[in-house]
Scaffold this motif. Sequence first.
Motif, PDB file in Angstrom:
ATOM      1  N   TYR A  67      51.317 -50.097  -2.205  1.00  0.00           N
ATOM      2  CA  TYR A  67      51.663 -49.288  -1.043  1.00  0.00           C
ATOM      3  C   TYR A  67      52.230 -47.932  -1.424  1.00  0.00           C
ATOM      4  CZ  TYR A  67      51.831 -49.922   3.989  1.00  0.00           C
ATOM      5  OH  TYR A  67      51.549 -49.885   5.326  1.00  0.00           O
ATOM      6  N   GLY A  68      52.452 -47.718  -2.712  1.00  0.00           N
ATOM      7  CA  GLY A  68      53.038 -46.446  -3.103  1.00  0.00           C
ATOM      8  C   GLY A  68      54.517 -46.384  -2.795  1.00  0.00           C
ATOM      9  N   ALA A  69      55.221 -47.503  -2.993  1.00  0.00           N
ATOM     10  CA  ALA A  69      56.627 -47.553  -2.607  1.00  0.00           C
ATOM     11  C   ALA A  69      57.529 -46.822  -3.587  1.00  0.00           C
ATOM     12  CB  ALA A  69      57.072 -49.006  -2.486  1.00  0.00           C
ATOM     13  N   THR A  70      57.062 -46.648  -4.858  1.00  0.00           N
ATOM     14  CA  THR A  70      57.899 -45.955  -5.830  1.00  0.00           C
ATOM     15  C   THR A  70      58.067 -44.500  -5.436  1.00  0.00           C
ATOM     16  OG1 THR A  70      57.035 -47.409  -7.544  1.00  0.00           O
ATOM     17  CG2 THR A  70      58.172 -45.421  -8.271  1.00  0.00           C
ATOM     18  N   MET A  71      59.279 -43.996  -5.595  1.00  0.00           N
ATOM     19  CA  MET A  71      59.558 -42.621  -5.216  1.00  0.00           C
ATOM     20  C   MET A  71      58.609 -41.651  -5.938  1.00  0.00           C
ATOM     21  SD  MET A  71      62.988 -40.345  -5.716  1.00  0.00           S
ATOM     22  CE  MET A  71      64.026 -41.668  -5.151  1.00  0.00           C
ATOM     23  N   GLY A  72      57.985 -40.762  -5.169  1.00  0.00           N
ATOM     24  CA  GLY A  72      57.118 -39.749  -5.753  1.00  0.00           C
ATOM     25  C   GLY A  72      55.704 -40.218  -6.031  1.00  0.00           C
ATOM     26  N   GLN A  73      55.389 -41.496  -5.744  1.00  0.00           N
ATOM     27  CA  GLN A  73      54.041 -41.997  -6.027  1.00  0.00           C
ATOM     28  C   GLN A  73      53.168 -41.837  -4.790  1.00  0.00           C
ATOM     29  OE1 GLN A  73      53.951 -45.958  -7.546  1.00  0.00           O
ATOM     30  NE2 GLN A  73      51.768 -46.218  -7.246  1.00  0.00           N
ATOM     31  N   PRO A  74      51.932 -41.335  -4.936  1.00  0.00           N
ATOM     32  CA  PRO A  74      51.068 -41.205  -3.763  1.00  0.00           C
ATOM     33  C   PRO A  74      50.808 -42.565  -3.121  1.00  0.00           C
ATOM     34  CG  PRO A  74      50.183 -39.995  -5.632  1.00  0.00           C
ATOM     35  CD  PRO A  74      51.304 -40.835  -6.152  1.00  0.00           C
ATOM     36  N   GLY A  75      50.590 -42.547  -1.841  1.00  0.00           N
ATOM     37  CA  GLY A  75      50.306 -43.791  -1.124  1.00  0.00           C
ATOM     38  C   GLY A  75      51.119 -43.882   0.146  1.00  0.00           C
ATOM     39  N   GLY A  76      51.229 -45.076   0.702  1.00  0.00           N
ATOM     40  CA  GLY A  76      51.982 -45.253   1.924  1.00  0.00           C
ATOM     41  C   GLY A  76      51.248 -44.750   3.149  1.00  0.00           C
ATOM     42  N   ASP A 344      61.427 -39.557 -10.485  1.00  0.00           N
ATOM     43  CA  ASP A 344      60.247 -38.788 -10.072  1.00  0.00           C
ATOM     44  C   ASP A 344      59.162 -38.811 -11.137  1.00  0.00           C
ATOM     45  OD1 ASP A 344      61.559 -38.221  -7.788  1.00  0.00           O
ATOM     46  OD2 ASP A 344      61.661 -36.051  -8.069  1.00  0.00           O
ATOM     47  N   ASN A 345      57.929 -38.892 -10.669  1.00  0.00           N
ATOM     48  CA  ASN A 345      56.774 -38.805 -11.561  1.00  0.00           C
ATOM     49  C   ASN A 345      56.110 -37.437 -11.498  1.00  0.00           C
ATOM     50  OD1 ASN A 345      57.058 -41.529 -12.288  1.00  0.00           O
ATOM     51  ND2 ASN A 345      55.914 -42.195 -10.491  1.00  0.00           N
ATOM     52  N   PHE A 346      56.527 -36.600 -10.569  1.00  0.00           N
ATOM     53  CA  PHE A 346      55.912 -35.296 -10.375  1.00  0.00           C
ATOM     54  C   PHE A 346      56.997 -34.229 -10.271  1.00  0.00           C
ATOM     55  CE2 PHE A 346      53.173 -38.450  -8.455  1.00  0.00           C
ATOM     56  CZ  PHE A 346      51.928 -38.156  -8.994  1.00  0.00           C
ATOM     57  N   ASN A 390      66.493 -39.078   6.234  1.00  0.00           N
ATOM     58  CA  ASN A 390      65.524 -40.129   6.560  1.00  0.00           C
ATOM     59  C   ASN A 390      65.263 -40.909   5.276  1.00  0.00           C
ATOM     60  OD1 ASN A 390      63.448 -41.771   7.372  1.00  0.00           O
ATOM     61  ND2 ASN A 390      62.046 -40.123   7.924  1.00  0.00           N
ATOM     62  N   TRP A 391      65.872 -42.098   5.168  1.00  0.00           N
ATOM     63  CA  TRP A 391      65.800 -42.864   3.918  1.00  0.00           C
ATOM     64  C   TRP A 391      64.386 -43.327   3.605  1.00  0.00           C
ATOM     65  CZ3 TRP A 391      64.064 -47.919   3.680  1.00  0.00           C
ATOM     66  CH2 TRP A 391      63.967 -48.588   4.908  1.00  0.00           C
ATOM     67  N   ARG A 392      63.484 -43.327   4.597  1.00  0.00           N
ATOM     68  CA  ARG A 392      62.112 -43.767   4.352  1.00  0.00           C
ATOM     69  C   ARG A 392      61.253 -42.645   3.771  1.00  0.00           C
ATOM     70  NH1 ARG A 392      59.637 -46.749   9.438  1.00  0.00           N
ATOM     71  NH2 ARG A 392      58.090 -47.172   7.824  1.00  0.00           N
ATOM     72  N   GLU A 393      61.786 -41.419   3.750  1.00  0.00           N
ATOM     73  CA  GLU A 393      61.019 -40.293   3.230  1.00  0.00           C
ATOM     74  C   GLU A 393      60.882 -40.408   1.712  1.00  0.00           C
ATOM     75  OE1 GLU A 393      58.697 -37.113   3.541  1.00  0.00           O
ATOM     76  OE2 GLU A 393      59.808 -37.819   5.280  1.00  0.00           O
ATOM     77  N   MET A 394      59.647 -40.650   1.247  1.00  0.00           N
ATOM     78  CA  MET A 394      59.419 -40.840  -0.188  1.00  0.00           C
ATOM     79  C   MET A 394      58.775 -39.605  -0.837  1.00  0.00           C
ATOM     80  SD  MET A 394      60.538 -43.819  -0.872  1.00  0.00           S
ATOM     81  CE  MET A 394      60.933 -45.381  -0.107  1.00  0.00           C
ATOM     82  N   MET A 395      58.047 -38.823  -0.042  1.00  0.00           N
ATOM     83  CA  MET A 395      57.283 -37.716  -0.607  1.00  0.00           C
ATOM     84  C   MET A 395      57.926 -36.381  -0.272  1.00  0.00           C
ATOM     85  SD  MET A 395      54.754 -39.156  -2.161  1.00  0.00           S
ATOM     86  CE  MET A 395      53.627 -37.817  -2.382  1.00  0.00           C
ATOM     87  N   HIS A 396      57.678 -35.398  -1.106  1.00  0.00           N
ATOM     88  CA  HIS A 396      58.141 -34.039  -0.866  1.00  0.00           C
ATOM     89  C   HIS A 396      56.935 -33.113  -0.982  1.00  0.00           C
ATOM     90  CE1 HIS A 396      62.469 -34.969  -1.100  1.00  0.00           C
ATOM     91  NE2 HIS A 396      62.073 -35.899  -1.953  1.00  0.00           N
ATOM     92  N   PRO A 397      56.886 -32.072  -0.161  1.00  0.00           N
ATOM     93  CA  PRO A 397      55.784 -31.112  -0.298  1.00  0.00           C
ATOM     94  C   PRO A 397      55.965 -30.276  -1.547  1.00  0.00           C
ATOM     95  CG  PRO A 397      57.391 -30.324   1.297  1.00  0.00           C
ATOM     96  CD  PRO A 397      57.830 -31.708   0.894  1.00  0.00           C
ATOM     97  N   GLU A 398      54.951 -29.484  -1.886  1.00  0.00           N
ATOM     98  CA  GLU A 398      55.123 -28.507  -2.958  1.00  0.00           C
ATOM     99  C   GLU A 398      56.202 -27.524  -2.498  1.00  0.00           C
ATOM    100  OE1 GLU A 398      53.722 -28.544  -5.892  1.00  0.00           O
ATOM    101  OE2 GLU A 398      52.543 -30.315  -5.469  1.00  0.00           O
ATOM    102  N   GLU A 399      57.332 -27.522  -3.189  1.00  0.00           N
ATOM    103  CA  GLU A 399      58.509 -26.829  -2.675  1.00  0.00           C
ATOM    104  C   GLU A 399      58.516 -25.371  -3.122  1.00  0.00           C
ATOM    105  OE1 GLU A 399      61.875 -29.393  -1.637  1.00  0.00           O
ATOM    106  OE2 GLU A 399      61.430 -30.410  -3.506  1.00  0.00           O
ATOM    107  N   ASP A 400      57.653 -24.586  -2.496  1.00  0.00           N
ATOM    108  CA  ASP A 400      57.552 -23.179  -2.816  1.00  0.00           C
ATOM    109  C   ASP A 400      58.683 -22.382  -2.174  1.00  0.00           C
ATOM    110  OD1 ASP A 400      55.247 -24.035  -3.902  1.00  0.00           O
ATOM    111  OD2 ASP A 400      53.925 -22.641  -2.861  1.00  0.00           O
ATOM    112  N   VAL A 401      58.990 -21.271  -2.791  1.00  0.00           N
ATOM    113  CA  VAL A 401      59.866 -20.273  -2.170  1.00  0.00           C
ATOM    114  C   VAL A 401      59.182 -18.913  -2.311  1.00  0.00           C
ATOM    115  CG1 VAL A 401      62.008 -21.529  -2.598  1.00  0.00           C
ATOM    116  CG2 VAL A 401      61.178 -19.894  -4.305  1.00  0.00           C
ATOM    117  N   LEU A 402      59.473 -18.040  -1.379  1.00  0.00           N
ATOM    118  CA  LEU A 402      58.978 -16.674  -1.422  1.00  0.00           C
ATOM    119  C   LEU A 402      60.186 -15.753  -1.570  1.00  0.00           C
ATOM    120  CD1 LEU A 402      56.950 -14.312  -0.921  1.00  0.00           C
ATOM    121  CD2 LEU A 402      57.371 -14.646   1.522  1.00  0.00           C
TER     122      LEU A 402
END
Length: 466
Positions: A67-76, A344-346, A390-402
Amino acid sequence: MRQAVLALISTLAFFTGLLLAGDAPDAKPPTPAPATPKVQIPEIYQEYKDYKPSFLKFIPKDKNEEYGATMGQPGGWLKDESERKLSSEPSFYTLSSGTGLCMDDEMDGYIKVAKEYESAGNSRKALETYLELFEKRLNRSPYDMLYRVSEYGVFVPMRQYCLRRILNMPAVELDYYRKLMDATAQESFEQARRQNSLTGLAEVADTMLATSYGDKALLELGNAAMDDRNFLQASEYYSALLTFFKDSKCRTPELDLKVAYCKKMIGEAPTSTNPKEKSGISQADLDRLKVLVSGAIKDPESTSQLASAPNVACDDFTRFLPLEDPIAIKDPVWKFALPGSRKDNFVYSQPVVTENSLIYRNKNIIYCHSLVNGQLRWVNDMGGMVRAQNWREMMHPEEDVLVKDGMVFTPMQKVGPSLVALDEISGQLRWAHGPLAASTHEESLMRFEAAPAAGEGTIFAGYVLD
């Protein structure tokens, strides 16, 4: 008497059919009789024929898979049947509805019928169906509708799709279409030329491509792009002209040289376009153009795009000098462990290097370090870590800054994904837009989840309106 009754019924049926086939605003597209395909219909958007997005391999096929439950792993992304009903895509889950994508099943029906006529060899009926679609539907739409060219969520402007199909029709049908539409196209094209209007030329290329002025508009747009040294854009315009206008009078020796020049400037091998027309310029000018093309060298700036110009950013699309330590054998001058990243894996952060600072965003928190010794200059944790909200939030977007003009712009999760502007020196909040500082109900429904882009004194930011 029986024959007279039958004749009356036949006459009534004939007039009823005329009424039903009239110019009713909600008339359904005609359905041709089934026929054995006689003609192989060419693919208009060949590049999407076998397209399949790479992210599909991350989607579990059933509930027994990882299911991709590990933090940072694609899936879910596995959804049950009730959730799947909300998705507009059959192959993956998305909340982008058909209405949001400017789709229309009835308009799709017109194209389906027209392609069936093409397949049956009846090009005239196919052309009439496209014209009926333009007249009854597309010309009345407040925006250009989209047409699906791939089952995996790839859409193109419906008008462009139909016009490209018309350009592939036999010459007699194309001539018939141009007799109907050339007068309007000529007026629009000549007015755009008089006013030096790229917008007017683009309108001819977008809405009147199949007329006798579509190729001329593409040529003018390509020439303008070359003047701006945008060789990739110019090459795209020229390529469209050469692909869809096989017998165009624009296929001259100078166009062949322009195409070769553009390809050399973007690092591609020049190819001949097989010019069929005589040159429209003098032989002396043609010779000078040949000398220019033969000595052309790739322009490194033509394929360079800086995310936070003039600063250096991790996600810049440009060429860098060769590294002195390409495999990181030497000890770093300084290093800093990213907080909350043990599992994190990424790496999601995309740092920006300014004149004397390193600025990046990690897990919804923005950091600024000294370039000299790595000392933490400031941190803005106003939003806090996403998992704290939100404790269920496992993924993060590409965290760009300008980073631009002494400001740091980035999305921040607080109340909702908002766009924030921070002071580059102190890290203090200057302004925010979205749920964090909503002044209207609509603004409270905005989701800013991608880094903005910089213009001249302006910031361009995409958002989703829930």
